[in-house]
Design an enzyme around this catalytic site. Structure first.
Site: not given
Length: 463
Positions: A69-70, A177, A194-196, A320
């Site tokens: 996807g990136t 998403q 993005s498939a995952h 954090c």
């Protein structure tokens, strides 16, 4: 062990597993070859492209598969900006886009271009009118996610797309998403996914570019995927991605309603059972499976570790919990509390019993973390003897949030009403969390002042 981090990566869908194994046996050959094994592979690739295009809402020849996807985002932004370079070099994007979009914007700026971030409201949504106002004569591309990856807020894509179309500016939508839940509405020009994120295998991205959009692929030219994605297609993963996308879409209506009810329960029960908590994101216009909340006086990393010890896998946007001291750019843009941040994103099939157990465990975990950090149990209502101070300075330099906020809470009752407490801090999260604490506690945040080390945050006691 309940896995509540589907927004990062959804578990592999059973249909994806079946399709992946079948494609490994049938689709191992080069789909560009004319012999029978190649033709068989090509049929699988064409069928996967048609299924994915149907889910996206575009033509098959408008969609290519990428390695992630990136990669799809980077290729889509670079190609659209290059294709419209004669128009100008200005890029518009929302302040809460995925980091892949922000990285592309930074690279574009470093190469001599410019970009404008459109602010969001406290729920994380852009105002379409404000977005439309940043479009300029030299705007080459606009970017807007369909739904936020950290807080779940859905964006007014259709409204923004209409404004972009009126201005003659193509709109790229990051649908990572939301695509598993349904098609993206509106007159968008480019789309990535993005498939995952929907239960397909990792390593498969989608890039759709509508016909008529000026697009010039960047980097060395390739022969595959219309020249927009270099390298040999990961055919088995592509087949599994397309099959799982079709499967989750067929389940989306029923599963969306079921998960939305579970998330509604989390939103209400967390606010009831956990003191000093802020549930963030739009309560209505949101993804059905995702909820994010921030707990005051809590170290996010410790909170996630404690939940993991109790067999709950969740994520966080707190600084954090990452390798940087800079808080989540999404929470920062929204102006909400970042410390003690928890994102719960339920995968398909999540059991209600697991959610109930999470809600039973969470209050005790938060209370335990607060106790270890020495957080105040309740705000002081009266100043201690012998009398209130005119002003105080709290030195929290070198200490990470939530400690500066805890120290502020401990002493605010020691100054007179109308007097100030100045907190010295060098943790970037303090810039967000001290104003957020003031809003939650009904105190006045005066502002930030320069200090020899770090910054001085001034708070006035109102009561």
């Amino acid at each position: 062990m309940p896995y509540f981090d589907a927004a990062s990566a959804a578990p592999l869908h059973p249909v994806a597993r079946q399709a992946l194994l079948a494609a490994l046996d049938e689709g191992w050959a080069d789909p560009a070859r004319l012999y029978r094994e190649g033709r068989r592979a090509r049929l699988l690739l064409d069928a996967a492209r048609e299924a994915a295009a149907e889910a996206v809402g575009c033509r098959p020849d408008e969609l290519v598969f990428t390695s992630s996807g990136t990669t799809a985002v980077h290729a889509g932004i670079a190609g659209a900006l290059s294709g419209r370079r004669r128009v100008g070099r200005h890029l518009a994007l929302s302040a809460v886009e995925h980091s892949s979009v922000l990285h592309s914007a930074a690279a574009h700026e470093a190469a001599g271009g410019s970009f404008t971030e459109v602010p969001v409201d406290r729920t994380g949504a852009v105002d379409p009118a404000v977005y439309g106002g940043v479009l300029r004569a030299d705007t080459a591309l606009a970017c807007l996610q369909s739904a936020n990856h950290e807080v779940g807020t859905e964006q007014p894509v259709a409204e923004v797309a209409a404004l972009c179309a009126e201005a003659g500016v193509p709109l790229l939508v990051d649908a990572a998403q939301s695509l598993g839940w349904g098609p993206v509405p509106g007159r968008w020009s480019l789309l990535t996914a993005s498939a995952h994120k929907w239960g397909g295998p990792a390593g498969v991205g989608l890039l759709a570019v509508r016909k008529g959009v000026r697009f010039a692929p960047q980097g060395p030219a390739g022969e595959r995927e219309s020249g927009r994605a270099a390298g040999f297609e990961n055919l088995s993963a592509i087949v599994a991605a397309a099959a799982s996308l079709r499967a989750v879409r067929s389940e989306a209506a029923a599963e969306s309603a079921r998960l939305r009810a579970l998330v509604d329960r989390i939103r209400s029960v967390v606010a009831e059972r956990v003191p000093d908590v802020e549930v963030v994101g739009d309560p209505e216009r949101r993804l059905p499976h995702l909820v994010t909340f921030s707990c005051l006086y809590v170290d996010g990393e410790t909170l996630l570790h404690e939940l993991d010890r109790r067999e709950f896998s969740v994520s966080s946007g707190s600084s954090c919990t990452s390798s940087t001291l800079i808080p989540s750019h999404v929470l920062k843009a929204m102006g909400v509390l970042s410390e003690g941040n928890v994102r719960v994103s339920l995968p398909t099939g999540t059991a209600g019993a697991d959610v109930d157990r999470f809600l039973e465990v969470l209050p005790g975990v938060v209370a335990g973390v607060r106790e270890r950090l020495g957080a105040p149990v309740a705000p002081r209502s009266t100043p201690p003897s012998p009398g209130p101070a005119a002003s105080l300075v709290v030195d929290a330099l070198g200490r990470r949030c939530p400690i500066p906020v805890i120290e502020l809470a401990k002493v605010i009752g020691e100054v007179a009403v109308g007097a100030t407490v100045t907190v010295l801090a060098d943790d970037e999260a303090a810039r967000l969390d001290i104003p957020a604490w003031c809003e939650m506690r009904g105190q006045e945040y005066v502002g930030e002042e320069p200090a020899d080390l770090g910054s001085a945050y001034v708070v006035r006691r109102l009561g």
